[in-house]
Design a protein around this motif. Structure first.
Motif, PDB file in Angstrom:
ATOM      1  N   GLY A 125       0.792  -1.218   0.000  1.00 36.73           N
ATOM      2  CA  GLY A 125       0.000   0.000   0.000  1.00 36.73           C
ATOM      3  C   GLY A 125       0.826   1.269   0.000  1.00 36.73           C
ATOM      4  N   THR A 126       0.168   2.328  -0.433  1.00 39.55           N
ATOM      5  CA  THR A 126       0.735   3.665  -0.244  1.00 39.55           C
ATOM      6  C   THR A 126      -0.388   4.557   0.278  1.00 39.55           C
ATOM      7  OG1 THR A 126       2.056   5.455  -1.214  1.00 39.55           O
ATOM      8  CG2 THR A 126       0.327   4.473  -2.597  1.00 39.55           C
ATOM      9  N   THR A 127      -0.063   5.786   0.546  1.00 41.14           N
ATOM     10  CA  THR A 127      -1.025   6.721   1.132  1.00 41.14           C
ATOM     11  C   THR A 127      -1.017   8.024   0.352  1.00 41.14           C
ATOM     12  OG1 THR A 127      -0.848   5.790   3.359  1.00 41.14           O
ATOM     13  CG2 THR A 127      -1.504   8.091   3.197  1.00 41.14           C
ATOM     14  N   CYS A 128      -2.234   8.444  -0.085  1.00 39.18           N
ATOM     15  CA  CYS A 128      -2.435   9.779  -0.695  1.00 39.18           C
ATOM     16  C   CYS A 128      -3.747  10.287  -0.124  1.00 39.18           C
ATOM     17  CB  CYS A 128      -2.560   9.677  -2.215  1.00 39.18           C
ATOM     18  SG  CYS A 128      -1.200   8.893  -3.053  1.00 39.18           S
ATOM     19  N   LYS A 154      -2.605  -0.758  -3.297  1.00 37.82           N
ATOM     20  CA  LYS A 154      -3.605  -0.277  -2.330  1.00 37.82           C
ATOM     21  C   LYS A 154      -3.249   1.165  -2.034  1.00 37.82           C
ATOM     22  CE  LYS A 154      -3.546  -1.369   2.256  1.00 37.82           C
ATOM     23  NZ  LYS A 154      -3.732  -0.133   3.064  1.00 37.82           N
ATOM     24  N   VAL A 155      -4.266   2.008  -1.918  1.00 37.50           N
ATOM     25  CA  VAL A 155      -3.994   3.393  -1.550  1.00 37.50           C
ATOM     26  C   VAL A 155      -4.959   3.815  -0.453  1.00 37.50           C
ATOM     27  CG1 VAL A 155      -5.431   4.324  -3.429  1.00 37.50           C
ATOM     28  CG2 VAL A 155      -3.659   5.776  -2.416  1.00 37.50           C
ATOM     29  N   ASP A 333       0.317   0.309   8.118  1.00 40.32           N
ATOM     30  CA  ASP A 333       0.035   1.329   7.104  1.00 40.32           C
ATOM     31  C   ASP A 333       0.911   2.554   7.259  1.00 40.32           C
ATOM     32  OD1 ASP A 333      -2.054   0.461   5.288  1.00 40.32           O
ATOM     33  OD2 ASP A 333      -3.253   0.196   7.094  1.00 40.32           O
ATOM     34  N   GLU A 334       1.391   2.771   8.450  1.00 39.51           N
ATOM     35  CA  GLU A 334       2.266   3.934   8.631  1.00 39.51           C
ATOM     36  C   GLU A 334       3.444   3.533   9.493  1.00 39.51           C
ATOM     37  OE1 GLU A 334       0.377   7.645   9.632  1.00 39.51           O
ATOM     38  OE2 GLU A 334       2.288   8.610  10.042  1.00 39.51           O
ATOM     39  N   TRP A 381       3.415  13.708  -1.440  1.00 41.54           N
ATOM     40  CA  TRP A 381       2.619  12.605  -1.998  1.00 41.54           C
ATOM     41  C   TRP A 381       1.566  12.109  -1.027  1.00 41.54           C
ATOM     42  CZ3 TRP A 381       1.776   9.638  -6.269  1.00 41.54           C
ATOM     43  CH2 TRP A 381       1.339   8.331  -6.086  1.00 41.54           C
ATOM     44  N   ILE A 382       1.884  11.996   0.225  1.00 35.82           N
ATOM     45  CA  ILE A 382       0.915  11.436   1.168  1.00 35.82           C
ATOM     46  C   ILE A 382      -0.309  12.328   1.314  1.00 35.82           C
ATOM     47  CG2 ILE A 382       2.499  10.093   2.610  1.00 35.82           C
ATOM     48  CD1 ILE A 382       1.826  12.532   4.676  1.00 35.82           C
TER      49      ILE A 382
END
Lengths: 493, 493
Positions: A125-128, A154-155, A333-334, A381-382
């Protein structure tokens, strides 16, 4: 497939398995239809029935969306507090899923995931958080292109606005400034745009981990401190509108413990409501915000309405401990983001983030990515997406390729099976005693996790073997039964 | 200054302050003089008296050693269970300490150290557990040369042998193999050699952190499971022989919790005995062996006979917590060693070790060094000394130079005074808000802890200042009152 103001049964209409059927009805506009009108439909396939709530989409239009989970003829009948909307019936034919459609992601075994059709899935996953909120189409398209070029499947993305976002702004709710925000009405335009972007993610094969609440309002929009009934209405509206997207996950709240207006009992209630109103039982979790060393403040993930552990913590070595605490998949996730923010959560090096990915992965957890470079063409980006600048992304792609070669059962006991990944992290031993099963032949490969090379070691191995290592940090060994993969031909990039 | 078999008072004999006076007497040889004969001397300077135990040195020779702590005429009188040794009197003159003699190291304030004459001392320790045991003179001389060229000013070293050391071997005790070891008699030759090496360390200005017990015997020599009386005799013999060396520290045991034959109550008793019999009150601590995450198993350092915290732990960030737990200096003697051992304690990279040094130091703790390269000309510095191969040593020297520029009071509140060291570790912020006092002008320097550069930033600073940073890991900032140091002239190596 839209059907307006009619109840004609037309089974020639087709919807793909795990696709979306949508019934469109016209109904009352007076008062507050979001609040006053109840609408749902019961969908039936043979002796299976599933109930989906509908929602008001503005301008007198009501919709009921449904994701059928098996091929065949489905019939439905609506129920509503409004006579105009009540008693509509019809049917449609659900066809086999298309090639790239594997259904929603489910928990598989104790610690893994798979799509509903059995296709393996491992979250990278990444986060935006707010990439769909800014009204900047070029930036959103750029974000999608960056995601398409990335290993991320996954975002994490938020629905509610934050204090940082100045009005006028399209938000979940009617109104565009804190003064005129109406938390009993929703903003169909906001949701239509969000759904457009959800469709884009779906085409890219990227799961949408929707963060429904967060604590970043700080008294501005007032959306972190609503009445219980407003919370519930908002939650049900989101489920009614978005639940039929097969790639949706419910992340009830980000950093829930930073919201001082709500208690754990509130989150329990909202999670249970999600469980009750989501016909598809999408993945459900809640994400903590507590700082390092206070891991006791994580949500109790053994609660039955939690499907997986959504963790913020900076020490991936604790993965082994969390697996013992709750036998559910670990998604960190973080874990701090790569970047140069002045905030501690957003300024680790790419090398450090890659290290944390491997530390978590080798222990059977899934680590999440994020970037927070604050001085580049596109910032943070986040928060808003844009371009990816970091050094970690390519290495995460490399890790993903390696992990996806593991047999599905690997995740259940990552240190013990016949397929092994041993990660040395900040250590640089000159050799390692690898404890392989006494029976069978094993291939062993030396992996440089940063340089992204895989060097097959000569010969075959079994039992207790001393493996020479190059004495550099961030190396790993992979062992697997001989013949399980084609690794001949020297060093690979 | 040796005096054999006489009690002549000769105050022309001189001993430097914190040097060593030695009275030599002839006495009984029959039986077991180590065990049977009690000998001590009372030393008097004006109205101050101090009592030192003597020891049997073999061949009918008894010695009483004494370290006078103030200039002037000292008188003594012996007491003994043997009439031949009892009642000897004499005197000597203690002169001012020589130029490089600052006395023993003491705790200063709550978290710092200083020599007894007030000269600042910060431990930059290393570990060579058995460098004096192998009987290899060339290797010992090489070790001394390596130490002389290094930043290290303390070395941890063991007295008792380990299972790994094959007989025949000179040990603390009479006998050279497990079969003939006599744990009620000591080996004067072993101690004379040790004392020779202690003299060498003293000349180099290196403190000797003597590890009196350890758990590495594993049923071989039987020295980890002696009778309480044998432990006590051995302890008192060590104190009588070695206590007069001003640079000695007492580390009661290494990894005490790995010795399953002894309880915490045993260690309490032995530490209290050390406190009672050491006339000079050298620094006293005990070193834990418990693995990461079990920090609750550290010895309770608030106990009054403990002078400082001697810690094994791999997470230097806990330094802040340990300072709160016990208001005594923090010495993290083992934080994993640089090297390529296959054991987890001995294979971190030089970069990682340097990171841990800075992490500990910037929080007000003193981290210890060790090396464990197993495939070089001289193997495993931590066991036998030899050469230093690692990348950390030069960087530790760099850190030492920087820390030694701090005012002595810095260690008491490292994050709050007017002299600041802010370390960013694995983080790489693009900028940092430095919170300086509102009054006064401050110089700020950017330190690359790995490249060993110090870049003075232009201008003077006060109050809350945003400092631009290069976005690389392992950077630090130093702030200090303007004029406190000459840092003009650009980048320094």
């Amino acid at each position: 497939m839209n059907r307006v103001g009619t109840a004609v049964a037309d089974s020639r209409e087709t919807v793909e398995q795990w696709g979306r059927f949508e019934l469109v009805l016209e109904g009352p506009q007076e008062g507050n239809p979001f609040q006053d009108v109840r609408l749902s439909a019961r969908f039936q396939y043979r002796n299976l029935t599933m109930e989906a709530e509908g929602f008001y989409d503005g301008d007198g239009v009501y919709r009921v969306r449904f994701m059928p989970d098996r091929p065949g003829v489905w019939r439905y009948v609506t129920r509503s507090s409004s006579p105009e909307l009540d008693g509509h019936t019809g049917e449609f034919t659900c066809t086999e899923a298309g090639e790239d459609n594997h259904g929603p992601v489910r928990v598989k075994g104790r610690y893994g995931f798979a799509y509903e059709d059995g296709t393996p899935y491992m979250p990278f996953g990444t986060t935006c958080y707010h990439w769909t909120h800014g009204g900047n189409t070029a930036q959103e398209e750029l974000t999608l292109q960056s995601l398409a070029d990335s290993p991320f499947n996954k975002v994490r993305m938020c629905l509610l606005p934050t204090r940082d976002m100045p009005p006028p702004l399209q938000t979940v709710f009617a109104g565009s400034s804190p003064e005129d925000l109406d938390r009993t009405r929703y903003n169909p335009a906001f949701f239509r745009h969000l759904e457009h972007r959800l469709e884009d993610l779906l085409k890219l094969g990227i799961e949408a981990d929707l963060v429904l609440f967060h604590p970043y309002d700080k008294g501005w929009w007032g959306v972190d401190n609503m009445e219980a009934q407003q919370d519930e209405m908002y939650l049900r509206y989101c489920i009614a509108r978005l639940g039929s997207y097969r790639h949706v996950w419910w992340s009830l709240c980000n950093e829930f413990d930073f919201n001082k207006f709500k208690t754990v009992a509130d989150w329990d209630r909202l999670l249970q409501l999600t469980q009750r109103f989501d016909p598809y039982q999408h993945l459900r979790s809640i994400h903590n915000g507590t700082k390092m060393y206070k891991s006791s403040n994580l949500y109790d993930f053994t609660k039955p309405w939690i499907t997986h552990q959504s963790i913020q913590h900076w020490d991936a070595e604790l993965t082994s401990q969390w697996r013992l605490t709750a036998a559910k998949p670990i998604v960190i996730d973080e874990i701090s983001y790569e970047g140069n923010s002045s905030r501690r959560w957003g300024n680790i090096s790419g090398r450090e983030l890659v290290h944390r990915f491997w530390e978590g992965a080798s222990r059977g957890g899934f680590v999440g990515h994020g970037e927070s470079f604050i001085d580049r063409e596109t910032r943070a980006w986040i928060s808003t997406g844009g371009r990816l600048y970091g050094e970690s992304t390519a290495r995460i792609a490399f890790l993903r390729r390696i992990l996806e070669e593991a047999p599905p059962e690997w995740i259940e006991s990552p240190g013990e099976g016949s397929w092994r990944l041993v990660y040395f992290g900040r250590r640089q031993p000159g050799s390692h005693w690898l404890e392989l099963p006494a029976e069978g032949d094993y291939q062993v490969e030396l992996i440089d996790t940063w340089e992204m090379t895989i060097l097959p070691l000569e010969g075959l191995f079994r039992g207790r073997c001393r493996i020479g290592l190059p004495g550099r940090p961030q190396m790993a060994l992979r062992a697997r039964p001989a013949g399980a993969g084609s690794t001949e031909g020297g060093e690979r990039g």
